[in-house]
Design a protein around this motif. Sequence first.
Motif, PDB file in Angstrom:
ATOM      1  N   PRO B  86      10.535   8.301   9.490  1.00 28.68           N
ATOM      2  CA  PRO B  86      10.112   9.666   9.279  1.00 28.68           C
ATOM      3  C   PRO B  86      10.857  10.435   8.158  1.00 28.68           C
ATOM      4  O   PRO B  86      12.339   9.879   8.073  1.00 28.68           O
ATOM      5  N   PRO B  87      10.481  11.343   7.576  1.00 33.03           N
ATOM      6  CA  PRO B  87      11.132  12.067   6.333  1.00 33.03           C
ATOM      7  C   PRO B  87      12.389  12.791   6.990  1.00 33.03           C
ATOM      8  O   PRO B  87      12.476  13.283   8.059  1.00 33.03           O
ATOM      9  N   ARG B  88      13.464  12.900   6.089  1.00 34.06           N
ATOM     10  CA  ARG B  88      14.677  13.516   6.524  1.00 34.06           C
ATOM     11  C   ARG B  88      14.840  14.777   5.572  1.00 34.06           C
ATOM     12  O   ARG B  88      15.828  15.387   5.682  1.00 34.06           O
ATOM     13  N   SER B  89      13.647  15.185   4.940  1.00 34.99           N
ATOM     14  CA  SER B  89      13.788  16.320   3.845  1.00 34.99           C
ATOM     15  C   SER B  89      12.282  16.811   3.887  1.00 34.99           C
ATOM     16  O   SER B  89      11.284  16.083   4.242  1.00 34.99           O
ATOM     17  N   PRO B  90      12.491  18.140   3.835  1.00 34.01           N
ATOM     18  CA  PRO B  90      11.051  18.948   3.970  1.00 34.01           C
ATOM     19  C   PRO B  90      10.259  18.707   2.458  1.00 34.01           C
ATOM     20  O   PRO B  90       9.453  19.256   2.430  1.00 34.01           O
ATOM     21  N   LEU B  91      10.918  18.004   1.592  1.00 33.06           N
ATOM     22  CA  LEU B  91      10.181  17.778   0.133  1.00 33.06           C
ATOM     23  C   LEU B  91       9.423  16.508   0.255  1.00 33.06           C
ATOM     24  O   LEU B  91      10.039  15.367   0.373  1.00 33.06           O
ATOM     25  N   MET B  92       8.074  16.638   0.507  1.00 33.97           N
ATOM     26  CA  MET B  92       7.317  15.637   0.370  1.00 33.97           C
ATOM     27  C   MET B  92       7.188  14.819  -0.903  1.00 33.97           C
ATOM     28  O   MET B  92       6.800  13.448  -0.749  1.00 33.97           O
ATOM     29  N   MET B  93       7.819  15.330  -2.234  1.00 34.28           N
ATOM     30  CA  MET B  93       7.681  14.661  -3.271  1.00 34.28           C
ATOM     31  C   MET B  93       8.896  13.426  -3.212  1.00 34.28           C
ATOM     32  O   MET B  93       8.692  12.669  -3.979  1.00 34.28           O
ATOM     33  N   VAL B  94       9.892  13.486  -2.263  1.00 30.69           N
ATOM     34  CA  VAL B  94      10.728  12.500  -2.175  1.00 30.69           C
ATOM     35  C   VAL B  94      10.610  11.567  -0.797  1.00 30.69           C
ATOM     36  O   VAL B  94      11.290  10.545  -0.617  1.00 30.69           O
ATOM     37  N   TYR B  95       9.458  11.752  -0.041  1.00 32.98           N
ATOM     38  CA  TYR B  95       9.174  10.976   0.887  1.00 32.98           C
ATOM     39  C   TYR B  95       8.638   9.499   0.658  1.00 32.98           C
ATOM     40  O   TYR B  95       7.748   9.440  -0.244  1.00 32.98           O
ATOM     41  N   GLY B  96       9.032   8.746   1.230  1.00 35.02           N
ATOM     42  CA  GLY B  96       8.764   7.401   1.067  1.00 35.02           C
ATOM     43  C   GLY B  96       9.522   6.697  -0.053  1.00 35.02           C
ATOM     44  O   GLY B  96       8.991   5.540  -0.651  1.00 35.02           O
ATOM     45  N   GLU B  97      10.719   7.158  -0.259  1.00 29.45           N
ATOM     46  CA  GLU B  97      11.478   6.468  -1.429  1.00 29.45           C
ATOM     47  C   GLU B  97      11.585   4.956  -1.002  1.00 29.45           C
ATOM     48  O   GLU B  97      11.932   4.151  -2.025  1.00 29.45           O
ATOM     49  N   ASP B  98      11.696   4.407   0.276  1.00 31.36           N
ATOM     50  CA  ASP B  98      12.035   3.147   0.398  1.00 31.36           C
ATOM     51  C   ASP B  98      10.755   2.341   1.054  1.00 31.36           C
ATOM     52  O   ASP B  98      10.976   1.445   1.598  1.00 31.36           O
ATOM     53  N   PHE B  99       9.757   2.864   0.709  1.00 31.79           N
ATOM     54  CA  PHE B  99       8.421   2.456   1.008  1.00 31.79           C
ATOM     55  C   PHE B  99       8.400   0.879   0.494  1.00 31.79           C
ATOM     56  O   PHE B  99       7.865  -0.157   1.111  1.00 31.79           O
ATOM     57  N   ALA B 100       8.843   0.644  -1.072  1.00 37.94           N
ATOM     58  CA  ALA B 100       8.742  -0.768  -1.409  1.00 37.94           C
ATOM     59  C   ALA B 100       9.608  -1.733  -0.659  1.00 37.94           C
ATOM     60  O   ALA B 100       9.301  -2.730  -0.348  1.00 37.94           O
ATOM     61  N   ASP B 101      10.784  -1.127  -0.173  1.00 31.61           N
ATOM     62  CA  ASP B 101      11.713  -2.327   0.692  1.00 31.61           C
ATOM     63  C   ASP B 101      10.834  -2.563   1.994  1.00 31.61           C
ATOM     64  O   ASP B 101      10.941  -3.570   2.587  1.00 31.61           O
ATOM     65  N   PHE B 102      10.331  -1.541   2.651  1.00 29.00           N
ATOM     66  CA  PHE B 102       9.291  -1.515   3.799  1.00 29.00           C
ATOM     67  C   PHE B 102       8.226  -2.843   3.481  1.00 29.00           C
ATOM     68  O   PHE B 102       8.072  -3.689   4.541  1.00 29.00           O
ATOM     69  N   LEU B 103       7.481  -2.581   2.538  1.00 32.36           N
ATOM     70  CA  LEU B 103       6.443  -3.282   2.261  1.00 32.36           C
ATOM     71  C   LEU B 103       6.975  -4.804   1.934  1.00 32.36           C
ATOM     72  O   LEU B 103       6.403  -5.800   2.293  1.00 32.36           O
ATOM     73  N   ALA B 104       8.410  -5.054   1.428  1.00 34.19           N
ATOM     74  CA  ALA B 104       8.712  -6.399   1.255  1.00 34.19           C
ATOM     75  C   ALA B 104       8.845  -7.153   2.622  1.00 34.19           C
ATOM     76  O   ALA B 104       8.993  -8.279   2.421  1.00 34.19           O
ATOM     77  N   GLY B 105       9.081  -6.466   3.646  1.00 34.31           N
ATOM     78  CA  GLY B 105       9.226  -7.009   4.830  1.00 34.31           C
ATOM     79  C   GLY B 105       8.252  -6.898   5.730  1.00 34.31           C
ATOM     80  O   GLY B 105       8.374  -7.292   6.952  1.00 34.31           O
ATOM     81  N   PHE B 106       6.963  -6.609   5.256  1.00 34.78           N
ATOM     82  CA  PHE B 106       5.994  -6.316   6.212  1.00 34.78           C
ATOM     83  C   PHE B 106       4.862  -7.511   5.987  1.00 34.78           C
ATOM     84  O   PHE B 106       4.185  -7.688   5.042  1.00 34.78           O
ATOM     85  N   GLU B 107       5.008  -8.427   7.147  1.00 35.50           N
ATOM     86  CA  GLU B 107       4.326  -9.630   7.180  1.00 35.50           C
ATOM     87  C   GLU B 107       2.781  -9.646   6.961  1.00 35.50           C
ATOM     88  O   GLU B 107       2.427 -10.505   6.161  1.00 35.50           O
ATOM     89  N   PRO B 108       2.166  -8.627   7.482  1.00 28.29           N
ATOM     90  CA  PRO B 108       0.604  -8.549   7.173  1.00 28.29           C
ATOM     91  C   PRO B 108       0.364  -8.730   5.796  1.00 28.29           C
ATOM     92  O   PRO B 108      -1.051  -8.922   5.509  1.00 28.29           O
ATOM     93  N   ALA B 109       1.323  -8.090   4.948  1.00 26.72           N
ATOM     94  CA  ALA B 109       0.996  -7.890   3.450  1.00 26.72           C
ATOM     95  C   ALA B 109       1.654  -9.169   2.805  1.00 26.72           C
ATOM     96  O   ALA B 109       2.015  -8.984   1.467  1.00 26.72           O
ATOM     97  N   GLU B 110       2.121 -10.187   3.327  1.00 22.30           N
ATOM     98  CA  GLU B 110       3.017 -11.066   2.555  1.00 22.30           C
ATOM     99  C   GLU B 110       2.066 -12.115   1.724  1.00 22.30           C
ATOM    100  O   GLU B 110       2.507 -12.527   0.892  1.00 22.30           O
ATOM    101  N   SER B 111       0.754 -11.921   1.848  1.00 26.53           N
ATOM    102  CA  SER B 111      -0.037 -12.715   0.675  1.00 26.53           C
ATOM    103  C   SER B 111      -0.245 -11.911  -0.633  1.00 26.53           C
ATOM    104  O   SER B 111      -0.788 -12.587  -1.553  1.00 26.53           O
ATOM    105  N   LEU B 112       0.266 -10.636  -0.467  1.00 26.57           N
ATOM    106  CA  LEU B 112       0.355  -9.759  -1.959  1.00 26.57           C
ATOM    107  C   LEU B 112       2.006  -9.738  -2.210  1.00 26.57           C
ATOM    108  O   LEU B 112       2.333  -8.636  -2.085  1.00 26.57           O
ATOM    109  N   PRO B 113       2.454 -10.703  -2.745  1.00 23.19           N
ATOM    110  CA  PRO B 113       3.965 -10.446  -3.095  1.00 23.19           C
ATOM    111  C   PRO B 113       4.448  -9.521  -4.082  1.00 23.19           C
ATOM    112  O   PRO B 113       5.586  -9.115  -4.109  1.00 23.19           O
TER     113      PRO B 113
END
Lengths: 285, 260
Positions: B86-113
């Motif tokens: 969940p966001p730690r800041s009320p600025l939505m422009m910075v929400y999801g900074e670590d989304f790439a790291d989440f995707l790297a560990g997201f097994e259902p998407a591992e066919s899209l490296p």
Amino acid sequence: MISSSLPRGPGVGFKPEHFAAIAAAPQPVGFFEVHAENYMGAGGPPHAQLGRLRADYALSIHGVGLSIGSMQPLDREHLSRLRALCERYQPESFSEHLAWSSHDSVFLNDLLPLPYTPATLHHVAGHIDLVQETLGRQMLLENPATYLTFAQSTLEETDFLAELVRRTGCGLLLDINNVFVAATNHHLDARAYLARFPLTAVREIHLSGHSETVDDQGAPLLIDSHDTPVKDPVWALYEEVIARTGPIATLIEWDNDVPEWPVLRAEAEAAGALLAHAARHEQAA
Amino acid sequence: MRNSPPSAPLVTQVAFAAAVTDPDRAVPAGLAAWNGGVPERRFAVYRNNVTVSLMEALGARYPAVRAIVGADFFAAMARLYVAAHPPRSPLMMVYGEDFADFLAGFEPAESLPYLPDIARLEAARSRAYHAADAAPLDPAGLAGLSPEAIAALRLAPHPAFALIRSVHPVVTIWAMNEGEREPGPIEPWEGEDALVTRPHLDVAVHRLPPGAGAFIAALAEGAPLRDAAGHGLAAAPEFDLSAALALVLASGAFTGAIDD
């Protein structure tokens, strides 16, 4: 303390996709309103556009992330960002909501409701004092659209707002769509609510659209969705309010499924016509 | 000293906050509706507002990722991300900074490296959009410098500057999913480095020629031009210094010389 001083005409919530159309010609609006949090980056197109708008129109900065209704302390860092933004753009008005949106440093990105009791009143008044002290200006507080109530509430929302005005000197932002939505959702009479509302403290009005669903018992439940034109019952309440108060700065809010600029401009012109009528009525009286 | 017990309104907010972010929790006690009963659907409006608005904020920041996986897959994935991060800041422009790291560990998407690198590119673009304004380096200022001075030149990155280096063809994939380029087969499938700049108001993404990524990475770390050129050549024998330098100057990646 700088008082809220928007022009008593129509305004529109600014959307970046409308910038080119707005900048192409003078528009029949007295002010634009922006969400504070969208302009807290360092630079780039958002500030370029806001600087340009601000040169030609009055400005209302409307916060959606301060969480004034939180029972926890205000976020000082966010308050500093708001102060910097107000210092940079010198808006005619700064407003926020009677709601909370953060808890334990998690931002929930919605305007959540609070119970109305002497204890919450004391807490919210303290937050408003701190905001007004920090910004060096009067703030406007907006009445919320709510979907449920609290068993522990002992005060009417209107009395809660009136007492906040009395204690802090803040002004009010009367959102008439929120009044209609909340009155429907709580099976109350919107006109009775408005009759109790401290209208003399209102410095801005919001008008917007809502959507309709039903609750667990099949009763109507309106959602403050800001995705349609202003609906007829809201226009009717608006006319009644400004007939009593005279013209008040009035914003058309349309945040989702945003239409082309001319559609928004036409809504603002409709509000403008009613405001002009109220002004003539005021002079005649 | 004994802590005083939390106030009733604070207890209410604690319970509300916990339940509004967790659909498996019961509606908190003390919430009411005029027509009685447990206000499940009424509380669900808040639950939906919180989660869906954050999912939409993520989708607005990562449109190419969404286009690649499709709206339904993205929504399911974003729902999991929002619950876990969940966001730690009320600025939505910075929400999801670590989304790439989440995707790297997201097994259902591992066919899209390549998906995490697409997200890194999109995050860099949105950071560039909001970055501080600064005038890019004026190439005319370099005209009078001696060859020795040029070789020793060190450059300061523009606030909007970002370099995304990938073993996947990230720029091509991104461009095809953002309508910047006609979709089609990608031949040959090879790594691409992306230079993100915003010299004035428009964010630009440049696909870098061989060696230019290593060259620009070294420059951005403060290496003198001659050393950076060495890095470029080491990375790719066909590295073209004058073309890379022309791109560096034209793209507005740097603001000026660093004085020693």
